[in-house]
Design a protein around this motif. Structure first.
Motif, mmCIF file in Angstrom:
data_model
loop_
_atom_site.group_PDB
_atom_site.id
_atom_site.type_symbol
_atom_site.label_atom_id
_atom_site.label_comp_id
_atom_site.label_asym_id
_atom_site.label_seq_id
_atom_site.Cartn_x
_atom_site.Cartn_y
_atom_site.Cartn_z
ATOM 1 N N VAL A 77 0.848 -1.186 0.000
ATOM 2 C CA VAL A 77 0.000 0.000 0.000
ATOM 3 C C VAL A 77 0.889 1.243 0.000
ATOM 4 C CG1 VAL A 77 -1.547 1.343 1.467
ATOM 5 C CG2 VAL A 77 -1.977 -1.094 1.126
ATOM 6 N N THR A 78 0.534 2.199 -0.839
ATOM 7 C CA THR A 78 1.283 3.463 -0.894
ATOM 8 C C THR A 78 0.317 4.629 -0.778
ATOM 9 O OG1 THR A 78 3.032 2.512 -2.257
ATOM 10 C CG2 THR A 78 2.830 4.909 -2.247
ATOM 11 N N ILE A 79 0.640 5.546 0.125
ATOM 12 C CA ILE A 79 -0.137 6.769 0.331
ATOM 13 C C ILE A 79 0.773 7.945 0.002
ATOM 14 C CG2 ILE A 79 -1.329 8.187 2.044
ATOM 15 C CD1 ILE A 79 -1.849 5.522 3.599
ATOM 16 N N THR A 80 0.225 8.918 -0.706
ATOM 17 C CA THR A 80 1.012 10.074 -1.130
ATOM 18 C C THR A 80 0.561 11.332 -0.401
ATOM 19 O OG1 THR A 80 1.382 9.139 -3.327
ATOM 20 C CG2 THR A 80 1.615 11.522 -3.111
ATOM 21 N N THR B 56 10.565 13.080 10.318
ATOM 22 C CA THR B 56 11.487 13.620 9.297
ATOM 23 C C THR B 56 11.473 12.793 8.027
ATOM 24 O OG1 THR B 56 13.357 12.550 10.445
ATOM 25 C CG2 THR B 56 12.981 14.888 10.859
ATOM 26 N N ALA B 57 10.287 12.524 7.554
ATOM 27 C CA ALA B 57 9.985 11.894 6.263
ATOM 28 C C ALA B 57 10.285 10.412 6.173
ATOM 29 C CB ALA B 57 10.682 12.633 5.116
ATOM 30 N N SER B 58 11.375 9.954 6.816
ATOM 31 C CA SER B 58 11.768 8.564 6.590
ATOM 32 C C SER B 58 12.265 7.843 7.831
ATOM 33 C CB SER B 58 12.851 8.503 5.511
ATOM 34 O OG SER B 58 13.981 9.234 5.922
ATOM 35 N N ASN B 59 12.263 8.510 8.970
ATOM 36 C CA ASN B 59 12.773 7.881 10.189
ATOM 37 C C ASN B 59 11.676 7.147 10.938
ATOM 38 O OD1 ASN B 59 15.559 8.707 10.090
ATOM 39 N ND2 ASN B 59 14.812 10.776 10.443
ATOM 40 N N LEU B 60 11.782 5.833 10.949
ATOM 41 C CA LEU B 60 10.803 4.985 11.603
ATOM 42 C C LEU B 60 10.951 5.108 13.112
ATOM 43 C CD1 LEU B 60 8.688 2.846 10.548
ATOM 44 C CD2 LEU B 60 10.392 1.119 11.153
ATOM 45 N N ARG B 61 9.844 5.354 13.778
ATOM 46 C CA ARG B 61 9.888 5.483 15.223
ATOM 47 C C ARG B 61 10.109 4.119 15.878
ATOM 48 N NH1 ARG B 61 10.655 10.251 17.658
ATOM 49 N NH2 ARG B 61 9.551 9.395 19.469
ATOM 50 N N SER B 62 10.712 4.132 17.033
ATOM 51 C CA SER B 62 10.968 2.919 17.783
ATOM 52 C C SER B 62 9.660 2.186 18.064
ATOM 53 C CB SER B 62 11.668 3.266 19.103
ATOM 54 O OG SER B 62 11.805 2.121 19.910
ATOM 55 N N THR C 59 8.454 18.493 -1.845
ATOM 56 C CA THR C 59 7.002 18.636 -1.866
ATOM 57 C C THR C 59 6.246 17.316 -1.980
ATOM 58 O OG1 THR C 59 6.957 18.936 -4.267
ATOM 59 C CG2 THR C 59 7.156 20.939 -2.919
ATOM 60 N N GLU C 60 6.927 16.219 -2.265
ATOM 61 C CA GLU C 60 6.219 14.957 -2.460
ATOM 62 C C GLU C 60 6.768 13.859 -1.562
ATOM 63 O OE1 GLU C 60 4.821 14.375 -6.280
ATOM 64 O OE2 GLU C 60 4.492 12.216 -6.103
ATOM 65 N N PHE C 61 5.855 13.202 -0.870
ATOM 66 C CA PHE C 61 6.214 12.215 0.138
ATOM 67 C C PHE C 61 5.302 10.998 0.010
ATOM 68 C CE2 PHE C 61 8.887 15.112 2.507
ATOM 69 C CZ PHE C 61 8.394 16.346 2.117
ATOM 70 N N THR C 62 5.838 9.848 0.419
ATOM 71 C CA THR C 62 5.022 8.640 0.406
ATOM 72 C C THR C 62 5.195 7.863 1.700
ATOM 73 O OG1 THR C 62 6.760 7.377 -0.681
ATOM 74 C CG2 THR C 62 5.100 8.385 -2.102
ATOM 75 N N LEU C 63 4.117 7.222 2.093
ATOM 76 C CA LEU C 63 4.115 6.237 3.163
ATOM 77 C C LEU C 63 3.781 4.907 2.503
ATOM 78 C CD1 LEU C 63 4.057 5.421 6.224
ATOM 79 C CD2 LEU C 63 1.583 5.822 6.114
ATOM 80 N N THR C 64 4.618 3.914 2.747
ATOM 81 C CA THR C 64 4.416 2.598 2.159
ATOM 82 C C THR C 64 4.279 1.558 3.266
ATOM 83 O OG1 THR C 64 5.657 3.178 0.163
ATOM 84 C CG2 THR C 64 5.366 0.831 0.634
ATOM 85 N N ILE C 65 3.298 0.704 3.116
ATOM 86 C CA ILE C 65 3.161 -0.481 3.962
ATOM 87 C C ILE C 65 3.456 -1.659 3.051
ATOM 88 C CG2 ILE C 65 1.714 -1.743 5.591
ATOM 89 C CD1 ILE C 65 -0.078 0.776 5.745
ATOM 90 N N SER C 66 4.514 -2.390 3.327
ATOM 91 C CA SER C 66 5.008 -3.392 2.368
ATOM 92 C C SER C 66 4.090 -4.600 2.279
ATOM 93 C CB SER C 66 6.418 -3.827 2.733
ATOM 94 O OG SER C 66 6.418 -4.398 4.035
ATOM 95 N N SER C 67 3.484 -4.980 3.394
ATOM 96 C CA SER C 67 2.574 -6.125 3.405
ATOM 97 C C SER C 67 1.513 -5.841 4.471
ATOM 98 C CB SER C 67 3.339 -7.413 3.721
ATOM 99 O OG SER C 67 2.438 -8.514 3.776
#
Lengths: 108, 121
Positions: free
Chosen positions: A19-22, A50-56, A69-77
Motif C-alpha cells: 500500500v502506498t499513500i502520497t 522527518t519523512a523517513s525515520n521509523l519510530r521505535s 514537496t512529495e512524500f510517500t508512506l508505504t506499507i510493504s505487506s
C-alpha cells in the motif's frame, strides 16, 4: 499557509497487499514531515518522523520517503492491525503547522 | 510511562469560555514544547497551537488566533488551552501532544486520550 494534500482519501486493500499513500505539500518543506496512524476513538500514533525515520516500536513494514514537496508512506505487506486512517503533517513552518486530510485504509 | 491526560471538556453554550488542561507525567515536562490539536466529529486532524518549553513562544493556527490562548505551568506539569467566545465549529475532540525532540522540527510523539468539547445551546 502550507497546504498538505493526501491521496487517495480512501484505499481498499487486502491483507498482504503493498500500500502506498502520497502526501503533497503546496511548497517545499525539506524533510519536515511526519506520518501518523489513527484508529477509531483513539489518539493518533506517530509512525515516521522527518519523512523517513521509523519510530521505535513501529513495524518495519512501514516506510516513508520523499523530500521537498512529495512524500510517500508505504506499507510493504498490509496486516489486519493496519486498517486505520493515516495522516501526514508538515512542521517546516512552526508558525502554521498543518495536517493532510487523511487516508482511510479499508478492508477490500 | 510517558503520559498526557486532558480534562476540562464538556457541553458549553455558544459564546461561553472554557479552559482545557493537559497533565503530564513520566517525563521531564519542562524540557518539551507542546501542541494542541483538535478533531471535529468525523473529520481530520487540525493543528491548533504550539507552546515552547518555557512558555515564552506561542504559535497559533489562523482559526485559533484571537480566541485561543495556550499556556503552561511547569511547576504543575500542566498545559492549558483557554478558548473564548466558543462557536459551534469549535466542537471537537481536543488533544495535547508533545513535540518529539529538542526543536520544533519533530513530529508529535506522545498524545493524550483527548477531551471532548461540544458547543451547543
Amino acid at each position: 499557509d502550507i497546504q498538505m494534500t493526501q491521496s487517495p482519501s480512501t484505499l481498499s486493500a487486502s491483507v498482504g497487499d503493498r500500500v502506498t499513500i502520497t502526501c503533497r505539500a503546496s511548497q517545499r518543506i525539506d524533510s519536515w514531515l511526519a506520518w501518523y496512524q489513527q484508529k477509531p476513538g483513539r489518539a493518533p500514533k506517530l509512525l515516521i518522523d522527518t519523512a523517513s525515520n521509523l519510530r521505535s516500536g513501529v513495524p518495519s513494514r512501514f516506510s516513508g520517503s520523499g523530500s521537498g514537496t512529495e512524500f510517500t508512506l508505504t506499507i510493504s505487506s498490509l496486516q489486519p492491525d493496519d486498517f486505520a486512517t493515516y495522516y501526514c503533517q508538515q512542521y517546516n513552518s512552526y508558525l502554521e503547522m498543518s495536517f493532510g486530510g487523511g487516508t482511510k485504509v479499508e478492508i477490500k | 510511562q510517558e503520559q498526557l491526560v486532558e480534562s476540562g471538556g464538556g457541553v458549553v453554550q455558544p459564546g461561553r469560555s472554557l479552559r482545557l488542561s493537559c497533565a503530564a507525567s513520566g517525563f521531564a515536562f519542562r524540557r518539551y514544547a507542546l501542541h494542541w490539536v483538535r478533531q471535529a466529529p468525523g473529520k481530520g486532524l487540525e493543528w491548533v497551537a504550539l507552546l515552547s518549553y518555557d512558555g515564552k513562544s506561542e504559535y497559533y493556527a489562523d482559526s485559533a488566533k484571537g480566541r485561543f490562548t495556550i499556556s503552561r505551568d511547569n511547576s504543575k506539569n500542566t498545559l492549558y488551552l483557554q478558548v473564548n467566545s466558543l462557536r459551534h465549529e469549535d466542537t471537537a475532540v481536543y488533544y495535547c501532544a508533545r513535540v518529539g525532540g529538542a526543536t520544533y522540527h519533530h513530529g508529535m510523539d506522545v498524545w493524550g486520550q483527548g477531551t471532548t468539547v461540544t458547543v451547543s445551546s
